[in-house]
Design an enzyme around this catalytic site. Sequence first.
Site, PDB file in Angstrom:
ATOM      1  CG  ASP A  86      -2.072  -1.007   1.051  1.00 39.18           C
ATOM      2  OD1 ASP A  86      -2.419  -1.322  -0.099  1.00 39.18           O
ATOM      3  OD2 ASP A  86      -2.579  -1.485   2.082  1.00 39.18           O
ATOM      4  CG  ASP A 143      -7.637  -4.102  -3.552  1.00 41.97           C
ATOM      5  OD1 ASP A 143      -7.963  -5.203  -4.039  1.00 41.97           O
ATOM      6  OD2 ASP A 143      -8.216  -3.607  -2.572  1.00 41.97           O
TER       7      ASP A 143
END
Length: 368
Positions: A86, A143
Amino acid sequence: MGYANVQYTILYYQYRDLSFQSFPFMGYPLQTDWISLPILHSFTNGFFSGIFWNLLEFNATENILKMAIDLTLPLAPVANVTDTHDVGFVIMSSYGHGYHLLKFPEYLQIIITAAMSLSSRYSPTVRCTRSWDSKEGFLVIIDNMMNLGLLFEASKQTNNQTWYNMAWQHANRTMYEHFRPDNSTYHVVEYNETDGSVIRKYTAQGYADWSTWSRGQAWAVHGFTIAYRYTKYQPFLDKAIGAANYFLSHLSSSTDLIPYWDFDAPHHSTINYQPRDTSAAAIFASGLVELSQYVIVPETKDYFLTSAKSIVDQLTSSTYLILGNKDYVLRAVIANGTQGPYPEKPYDVATVFGDYYLTQTILRLFKL
């Protein structure tokens, strides 16, 4: 955008008083306080500053610039984080956008450092960067396409071909393994780290392993559009178009454009309530605006752009806008986001990423 400015300026001062130790994640519209997460512990923490970078590009003022910079600086330590993919989400929505506008050399250094951190998660055997650390296997989630922009941008700025190759290989492998024949997506693919083979495909936030989590589909559209931006590799564009067409064709109707949290959840039942996901709509709309600019066929281009505008119109209607409900007190822009899976995780909430991608979409439309 003016409403977003008002809401988030108030939030800025609230979090400044807390020394920017944590940032807003999601919140219940009937409550005044957001659920906050520490700086190093969420993919969402770049979006707080990112909203101000969007606002700055839309209508620059010294006050907005100051708030954007103030909210970006605390994120510098994220560039050294190697235990999550992330880092791309966080750094590109903050330092990445800031560098694009201001060209601060210290921002570029953060981007380069973050790319080094993300590259440490790449496996040449699997040909992907690892998403979640797990003893089960090498896990990659859809993602993760959104983190590739960090590697592509750092490669562009430094001429580091290795980072470009990593991002390209990840996108290429994802194109073959995460998609079904109808261009819907699996959320998670588990690979064998030893030989790179696929062990299983399943969901962590969707309705079922065979279903299509709407935010995951939005990540796919947006992520492959970014991959095409940097590579101009036609199959990436084709995949983004296919994923976008799937998303649009599985909305409830031409006048009901905010998806349910999962396209396959039984939302037609009068018994089973299924929440929407405004964040999925906003992410998708933002990607769709950029995708429309790469499409050659005029009819498809117009269809994508008109659809994005219609989605924004619905997101900013009284149905979903915080301002549209007199009982809502949370400082946010849109409600009715869903974390997933429903009902175990929060639903009908405001999300900082939903607000970020909505303001990004409006900015992109404004710049056309």
